[in-house]
Design a protein around this motif. Sequence first.
Motif, PDB file in Angstrom:
ATOM      1  N   VAL A  81       0.832  -1.201   0.000  1.00 55.81           N
ATOM      2  CA  VAL A  81       0.000   0.000   0.000  1.00 55.81           C
ATOM      3  C   VAL A  81       0.869   1.255   0.000  1.00 55.81           C
ATOM      4  CG1 VAL A  81      -1.715   1.299   1.320  1.00 55.81           C
ATOM      5  CG2 VAL A  81      -1.951  -1.181   1.064  1.00 55.81           C
ATOM      6  N   VAL A  82       1.988   1.223   0.722  1.00 54.68           N
ATOM      7  CA  VAL A  82       2.913   2.353   0.715  1.00 54.68           C
ATOM      8  C   VAL A  82       3.468   2.569  -0.697  1.00 54.68           C
ATOM      9  CG1 VAL A  82       5.158   3.159   1.538  1.00 54.68           C
ATOM     10  CG2 VAL A  82       3.518   2.188   3.151  1.00 54.68           C
ATOM     11  N   LEU A  83       3.812   1.483  -1.386  1.00 55.47           N
ATOM     12  CA  LEU A  83       4.281   1.604  -2.772  1.00 55.47           C
ATOM     13  C   LEU A  83       3.204   2.216  -3.666  1.00 55.47           C
ATOM     14  CD1 LEU A  83       6.202  -1.695  -3.676  1.00 55.47           C
ATOM     15  CD2 LEU A  83       7.150   0.605  -3.497  1.00 55.47           C
ATOM     16  N   LEU A 108      -5.505  -3.222  -0.830  1.00 51.08           N
ATOM     17  CA  LEU A 108      -6.101  -2.417   0.224  1.00 51.08           C
ATOM     18  C   LEU A 108      -6.810  -3.289   1.255  1.00 51.08           C
ATOM     19  CD1 LEU A 108      -7.532   0.532  -1.901  1.00 51.08           C
ATOM     20  CD2 LEU A 108      -5.599   0.629  -0.310  1.00 51.08           C
ATOM     21  N   ASN A 109      -7.523  -4.295   0.786  1.00 49.45           N
ATOM     22  CA  ASN A 109      -8.206  -5.200   1.710  1.00 49.45           C
ATOM     23  C   ASN A 109      -7.203  -5.990   2.553  1.00 49.45           C
ATOM     24  OD1 ASN A 109     -10.743  -4.414   0.841  1.00 49.45           O
ATOM     25  ND2 ASN A 109     -10.899  -6.045  -0.697  1.00 49.45           N
ATOM     26  N   GLY A 110      -6.098  -6.416   1.910  1.00 48.49           N
ATOM     27  CA  GLY A 110      -5.072  -7.151   2.643  1.00 48.49           C
ATOM     28  C   GLY A 110      -4.485  -6.319   3.759  1.00 48.49           C
ATOM     29  N   TYR A 111      -4.220  -5.043   3.479  1.00 42.39           N
ATOM     30  CA  TYR A 111      -3.695  -4.161   4.516  1.00 42.39           C
ATOM     31  C   TYR A 111      -4.734  -3.919   5.599  1.00 42.39           C
ATOM     32  CZ  TYR A 111      -1.960   0.092   6.756  1.00 42.39           C
ATOM     33  OH  TYR A 111      -1.559   1.012   7.672  1.00 42.39           O
ATOM     34  N   GLY A 112      -5.981  -3.735   5.190  1.00 45.04           N
ATOM     35  CA  GLY A 112      -7.044  -3.514   6.162  1.00 45.04           C
ATOM     36  C   GLY A 112      -7.187  -4.668   7.136  1.00 45.04           C
ATOM     37  N   ASP A 113      -6.923  -5.877   6.661  1.00 51.32           N
ATOM     38  CA  ASP A 113      -7.053  -7.062   7.521  1.00 51.32           C
ATOM     39  C   ASP A 113      -6.018  -7.085   8.643  1.00 51.32           C
ATOM     40  OD1 ASP A 113      -9.165  -7.942   5.995  1.00 51.32           O
ATOM     41  OD2 ASP A 113      -7.951  -9.316   4.781  1.00 51.32           O
TER      42      ASP A 113
END
Length: 532
Positions: free
Chosen positions: A162-164, A520-525
């Motif tokens: 997500v930072v990338l 985004l969903n992966g980071y949200g998890d």
Amino acid sequence: MESVRLLILYLAVPSLLFSALQQLLSWRKKSKASKAGLPGPKQFPVIGRVHDLDRFCMWKKFKEWADKHGPIYRTSMLGQQFIIISDEHIAEELLVKRGNIYAGRPQIRALFDHKTSPGYLALMDRQDYWKEQRKWVHAAMTDFHRHHFYGVIENEVKRYLVVLMLEPEKFHANTREHCGRIMSRLAWDDASQGKENGDSADRTLTQMSVSGPVVNTMTPLWSIPWALNPWKKFERAREDQQRAWWLNSLQVAKQRYLRGELPVDTWSYRYFKGIQAKGNPNLEQDHATEEFASCMLGFQNLVGVITICGPLQFFLMAMMLHPEWQRTAQDEIDRVCGNRMPTTADFADLPTVRACLKETLRWRSGVPLGVPHQCEQDDEFMGEKIAKGTIVLACEWSMNRVASRYPDPENFHPDRYLEKSWPTYQEPLTRYPNFREGVGMHTFGWGRRTCMGQHIVDDEMFVTGAAVLWGFNLSQKTCPKTGKVMELDSEATNAHVILEPLPFPCDFKPRSVERVAQMLNGYGDVRDQLRV
């Protein structure tokens, strides 16, 4: 300011002249001796052969000399004797089979007491601190690798993607912070220290390197009185700040452990549990013992940053410059992983990804000079007497360019690990290539000084590299004004003993709208599990 500089120069001149006289007498004595023995470049009085060495890419001159003088040769620099090796078998003979003789570390002038104090495990001489720290770190790394670092790497990679996506132009600094976050989380359960960890590692590496402070090459300057010595003052402040940070991190972790708040998947938890098992339930320790432990964990952190962030950036560069291999690896990832981010569980099924990673470290060596060994007693090899104190360099850049071992060495060929026609091919492909074993392991050093971090390098490089290719297409940037591709020098580096490439332009474009949502969903998890 000018008067201070002149005063420093005048104070340095006597020690420089005395050093030069010593080396001249030494050279005259040696010039009368037999010239039989190891070959090498022509030596000059006092300086030896230092005048034509570029301290920002010394490995290239060593490769040039290896092509002329052979796989082992002798040279000297300002009186210090060196043996340069460019052959794996010779390096194994000296640094592994005779490892008990060649396991010392040379003095790095811009550091204080690194050979005897607890602060620099990889740079110590072999003494009690070194033995105790090395034993503990090896056991901790092996134990955590059995659990693939408890998912810490995968969680941080989800953040990194997500930072990338949000800050692609800052990928150099963010890659270093990503590596720092993983190590800080594993050590102290505090990934928020990732940036400081990465920056501290870079500052330390600068001090260690020939390309760093001038006192690392002009060593008599270190003897200038303290009041007028800017190098000593800088290093004292830098090391004190680093030691204080490491000690505070350990003490905070200790209090959390005693309150039952420190996660079991941290190295500090493992350390404190071991102390209690020895009959110290309240973890009562004197300052020296606490400092020893904080340095052990702190330096382990530091090494985990500098040995991975550079190779990861070179991997991004390699994928950008070789789109055909990028597509091949992406096809493999899509076939195996589909719409989910790769994890360590996919290791066996992604040999092309592993081959691209392995080839990156051959193509652009992270430690091109090798970490120096120092001979600890007089020895003899190939009829040549090797005096105690001689520095031995197994030159990684040269070894990675031996054409019989690595055909077409200047070019990027991951297929050298995937096809039977190449000398470096190994089976089964579910296991090879990797960074833990097999061919090309000289990247991690030799004998008793082998790096103990191969396991975390294997997992972190694999998951991060595969995940970036899963989420993004990498390509060379074009100039917004001319529309032409922005060229780069793929060999331009910070010239430290462990390299990072200099910042280079690279476009990161999500592979699809669906992948954006998945990232985004992966980071949200996992966001609530991270200190962001």
